[in-house]
Design an enzyme around this catalytic site. Structure first.
Site: not given
Ligand code: ATR
Length: 259
Positions: A15, A59, A63, A99, A123, A148, A152, A207
Site C-alpha cells: 500500500l 520491503t 532489506k 522500521d 520469526g 522455524r 537464523k 498490516y
Molecule cells: P527473510 O527471511 O527472507 O527476511 P521474511 O519474510 O522477512 O523473509 O521472513 C519470513 C519469516 O517467516 C522467517 O522467520 C520464516 O522462517 P524460516 O526462517 O524458517 O524460513 C518465517 N516463516 C515463513 N513461513 C513459515 C512457516 N510455514 N512456519 C513458520 N515460520 C515461517
C-alpha cells in the site's frame, strides 16, 4: 517530476504507492511513487538503470540485499543491518531504516513501558533486528526469539543478546510479536498454542487487519495490535527524509489502508 518506488517480492499487496501518492498530492509535491517486483538477481540492475529515481522503499525480502548497493548508511541502518528507505542524489545512495521508528512509535502511542518486561519474537526475517532495537529503546531487556529455522534465530541472538527457544515452545512473556510472514494468506496458521494465555499484548507486524494470530489472541482476552500504525509511521518517516515535510496521519490516511 521526482520519481519514487517500492521494491520487493511479492509487491502486489503493498500500500506504499497509494499512501505516498496521497501525501505527495496533499503536499502539492510534483512526484510519482510506483512499485516494482524484483528478483534477487535483478536488484543490482534496478539500481543501475534507475539513476534518475529520488527515493526507494525496500520491503521483503531485500532489506539486507540493498546494503550492498548503498554508498552510505545511516547509524540506524548500520546498527540494524536493514534498509527500508533509500535516498539517491549526486551519485550517492544513502540507506536508512525507518522500521525502528515505526515499531517504536506504534508502542509509544499506547504508552507501552518496556521496563522489566519480557518480549517474545516469532520469526528471524529481515525486520527482526529493527523490532529488537526498538524494544531495547523502549526499555525491554529480556527478549526471547523463536524461528522455524533455528540457526537464523541463533545468529540474531548472538548479535543482539537474545535468548533462543525451539520452534513450538512458548515462554512467559508480556508481549509477543509475530515477525513471520504467516498470516499474509487467508488460511495461514502459525501452529503455536497460545490458548491458555490472557492479559498480554499480541502484536502482528502484518498490516492487514486481524490475522488468525490476532483473532485467536483477542478471543482469549489479550490486547492486540496490528501492523497498521507501524506501517504508517515508517512511511511518514521516509516521506520526511525525502521531502523535509512530516505528512499528516489522520483518519483519511488510515482509511486509505482499509479500502
Ligand atoms: P527473510 O527471511 O527472507 O527476511 P521474511 O519474510 O522477512 O523473509 O521472513 C519470513 C519469516 O517467516 C522467517 O522467520 C520464516 O522462517 P524460516 O526462517 O524458517 O524460513 C518465517 N516463516 C515463513 N513461513 C513459515 C512457516 N510455514 N512456519 C513458520 N515460520 C515461517
Amino acid at each position: 517530476m521526482k520519481r519514487f518506488s517500492v521494491i520487493g517480492n511479492p509487491i502486489e499487496h503493498s500500500l506504499s504507492p497509494k499512501l505516498h501518492n496521497y501525501w505527495l498530492d496533499k503536499n502539492k509535491i510534483d512526484g510519482n511513487y510506483d512499485k516494482k517486483l524484483l528478483t534477487e538477481e535483478k536488484v543490482g540492475e534496478f539500481f543501475k538503470s534507475n539513476q534518475n529515481i529520488s527515493g526507494i522503499n525496500v520491503t521483503v525480502p531485500f532489506k539486507k540485499t540493498v546494503l550492498n548497493y548503498c554508498t552510505e548508511l545511516s547509524k540506524l541502518a548500520l546498527n540494524s543491518q536493514s534498509v527500508n528507505t533509500i535516498t539517491l542524489f549526486d551519485e550517492k545512495i544513502i540507506g536508512d531504516n525507518t522500521d525502528i521508528y515505526g515499531f517504536e512509535q506504534s508502542l509509544k502511542d499506547l504508552n507501552f513501558d518496556g521496563t522489566n518486561k519480557t518480549a517474545f519474537i516469532l520469526g528471524a526475517g529481515g525486520v527482526v533486528s529493527s523490532v529488537v532495537i526498538a524494544l531495547n529503546n523502549l526499555g525491554v531487556k529480556n527478549i526471547f526469539i523463536s524461528n522455524r529455522t533455528k540457526n537464523k534465530a541463533e545468529a540474531l541472538a548472538k548479535d543482539y543478546n537474545l535468548v533462543v527457544l525451539d520452534w513450538g515452545k512458548i515462554v512467559d512473556f508480556n508481549i509477543v510479536i509475530n515477525c513471520t510472514s504467516i498470516g499474509l494468506k487467508p488460511n495461514d496458521n502459525l501452529g503455536l498454542d497460545f490458548s491458555n494465555i490472557k492479559n498480554k499484548i499480541f502484536y502482528d507486524i502484518i498490516y492487514k487487519p486481524k490475522t488468525k494470530f490476532l483473532i485467536d489472541a483477542e478471543g482469549s482476552g489479550n490486547q492486540i495490535i496490528d501492523g497498521k500504525m507501524m506501517f504508517l509511521y515508517q512511511a511518514q518517516k521516509s516521506f520526511e527524509i525525502w521531502h523535509g515535510i512530516k505528512p499528516e496521519i489522520n483518519e483519511e490516511v488510515t482509511d486509505l489502508l482499509n479500502d
